[in-house]
Design a protein around this motif. Structure first.
Motif, PDB file in Angstrom:
ATOM      1  N   MET A   1       7.586  -5.916  -0.150  1.00 59.31           N
ATOM      2  CA  MET A   1       7.407  -7.334  -0.483  1.00 59.31           C
ATOM      3  C   MET A   1       6.521  -7.448  -1.710  1.00 59.31           C
ATOM      4  SD  MET A   1       7.040  -9.302   3.057  1.00 59.31           S
ATOM      5  CE  MET A   1       7.422 -10.781   2.173  1.00 59.31           C
ATOM      6  N   THR A   2       7.125  -7.529  -2.873  1.00 58.64           N
ATOM      7  CA  THR A   2       6.307  -7.593  -4.082  1.00 58.64           C
ATOM      8  C   THR A   2       6.011  -9.032  -4.478  1.00 58.64           C
ATOM      9  OG1 THR A   2       8.360  -7.274  -5.272  1.00 58.64           O
ATOM     10  CG2 THR A   2       6.973  -5.354  -4.994  1.00 58.64           C
ATOM     11  N   LEU A   3       6.489  -9.993  -3.681  1.00 64.03           N
ATOM     12  CA  LEU A   3       6.233 -11.425  -3.917  1.00 64.03           C
ATOM     13  C   LEU A   3       6.458 -11.797  -5.383  1.00 64.03           C
ATOM     14  CD1 LEU A   3       2.976 -12.014  -1.811  1.00 64.03           C
ATOM     15  CD2 LEU A   3       5.333 -12.198  -1.072  1.00 64.03           C
ATOM     16  N   ASP A   4       7.654 -11.459  -5.879  1.00 61.22           N
ATOM     17  CA  ASP A   4       7.913 -11.602  -7.305  1.00 61.22           C
ATOM     18  C   ASP A   4       7.783 -13.038  -7.813  1.00 61.22           C
ATOM     19  OD1 ASP A   4       8.199  -8.988  -8.024  1.00 61.22           O
ATOM     20  OD2 ASP A   4      10.304  -8.895  -7.425  1.00 61.22           O
TER      21      ASP A   4
ATOM     22  N   VAL B   1       3.313  -3.832  -0.663  1.00 59.02           N
ATOM     23  CA  VAL B   1       4.174  -3.027  -1.532  1.00 59.02           C
ATOM     24  C   VAL B   1       4.963  -2.014  -0.700  1.00 59.02           C
ATOM     25  CG1 VAL B   1       4.160  -1.299  -3.354  1.00 59.02           C
ATOM     26  CG2 VAL B   1       2.791  -3.341  -3.593  1.00 59.02           C
TER      27      VAL B   1
END
Lengths: 290, 125
Positions: B99-102, B95
């Protein structure tokens, strides 16, 4: 020159007179805060400090090589420590602490003058030595006072962060953290850590953050909430933010803050209802309540 | 060291591929893992992929991007991909890195991920 009068010899030989004069000046200068420190205590502290000085002086240099950090000055440092400890608890200000020690100058100078009045060069030197000594002691005293206060502040801050972010499991697979007060970066970090650990510990599927008690929601706070929600999602749980009051809703929109992909609810009740819905938990009044 | 003779174990149970990533992967091995995973999805006609990263203590931007890419690749091959077991410290780091890896679906553990995939599958059939 062992027989010549010096600061050290005055303090060691004329101990009682110096003490009496010092206490008199303390009263005259108004640094005797009788409301905070009683006269008796003040006298006791002055006596201890002066006797510690008298103890240290024969061993350590009092001229230009003066260094309070030397081992011989330890009783003086200890005495200052005790005085600072006592005065911090009473709320004595740094100025008063400085004056308390500084008041020692006047009696010392007076006595040096009466002893060395005929030898101006020696007198000047000793006055200089006395000034250095008193200044160093009073600086050390202030330093100690401030560090004692900082220790208190640090302790209180640690206690506050500890009690301010309790994560509780309120249902199977549901954890919640009620936030109270202001949410700065440090606290946001603590909240996030506690919450993520709780998710692992209780295998939670929904994490509810209740911001009813948060006084202001600005862009910074929104940023922190967003980060926490993202981290919760990465852990495999869902984040619900509760306690969005009408006022907060207005502020958030007026600030242009967006909370994308985050479920928000007005209060904890509706947040919990959402969580129950997600988990397929049915809540109803049993026959006992009918 | 991993090599061709000692690859990351990959098993398929009930049409669901399960991979547990080890901690000592270097970038090269992540790339080869990606190759093997998409091969496996095609070969087994899998409808689900579970990637367990619970032993990963560090996820850098490269590894994060590869995870997202793997999930996307599996999805275009009609396999639902779920990343499970991310550690709190890793989540916080990602975070902070932004990089919230949506695009990546996540679950707390492999058990929940497999349940989700299986029940999703039985609903569709």
């Amino acid at each position: 020159m062992p027989n010549e009068t010096t600061v050290a010899s005055i303090i060691i030989n004329d101990y009682d007179r110096v003490l009496a004069e010092w206490l008199k000046v303390q009263t005259a200068e108004g640094v005797k805060r009788t409301d905070l420190v009683s006269g008796k205590e003040s006298e006791q502290q002055s006596r201890e400090l002066l006797s510690a000085m008298a103890k240290a002086m024969p061993k350590e240099a009092t001229d230009d090589d003066l260094d309070l950090a030397e081992a011989g000055w330890e009783p003086v440092r200890d005495a200052l420590e005790d005085i600072a400890e006592n005065r911090t608890q009473r709320g004595v200000s740094t100025t008063e602490m400085g004056w308390f020690i500084g008041a020692l100058k006047q009696p010392l100078f007076k006595m040096l003058q009466s002893e060395l009045g005929e030898k101006p060069r020696v007198l000047m030197r000793e006055i200089w030595n006395a000034t250095r000594l008193i200044d160093q002691i009073s600086l050390h005293a202030i330093e100690t006072l401030v560090s004692k206060r900082e220790a208190i502040i640090e302790r209180q801050r640690a206690e506050m962060t500890e009690v301010a972010a309790p994560v509780v499991k309120i249902w199977d697979s549901i954890v919640t953290v009620p936030l109270i007060g202001t949410l700065d970066s440090f606290r946001a970090q603590t909240v996030m850590e506690n919450l993520l650990d709780a998710i692992v510990q209780w295998e939670a599927e929904v994490a509810i953050i209740d911001i009813t008690g948060v006084s202001t929601v600005d862009t910074m706070v929104a940023q922190h909430l967003l980060k926490t929600a993202s981290a919760v999602r990465l852990m495999g749980a869902e984040c619900v933010i509760c306690g969005i009051s009408p006022k907060i809703a207005q502020t958030v929109v007026n600030l242009g803050v967006e909370l994308p992909n985050i479920v928000t609810r007005v209060d904890l009740e509706s947040g919990l209802a959402y969580a129950f819905d997600r988990l397929g938990v049915q809540v109803g009044r049993g026959s006992a309540g009918a | 060291m991993l090599d061709a003779a000692n690859p990351i174990p990959m098993m398929t149970i009930n049409g669901c591929i399960i991979v547990a990533i080890r901690d000592d992967l270097d970038d090269q091995e992540i790339v080869s893992l990606q190759d093997r995973l998409v091969e496996e999805v095609a070969k087994r006609n899998a409808h689900g992929v579970v990637i367990d990263i619970s032993s990963l203590e560090i996820v850098d931007t490269f590894a994060g991007r590869m995870l997202a890419a793997m999930a996307q690749m599996a999805r275009v091959m009609n396999a639902r991909t779920i990343v499970v077991g991310m550690r709190p410290a890793v989540a916080m780091t990602l975070v902070e890195l932004g990089m919230t890896l949506d695009g990546v679906e996540t679950a707390l553990n492999a058990d929940r991920a497999i349940n989700a995939i299986v029940s999703d599958r039985s609903n569709k059939l």
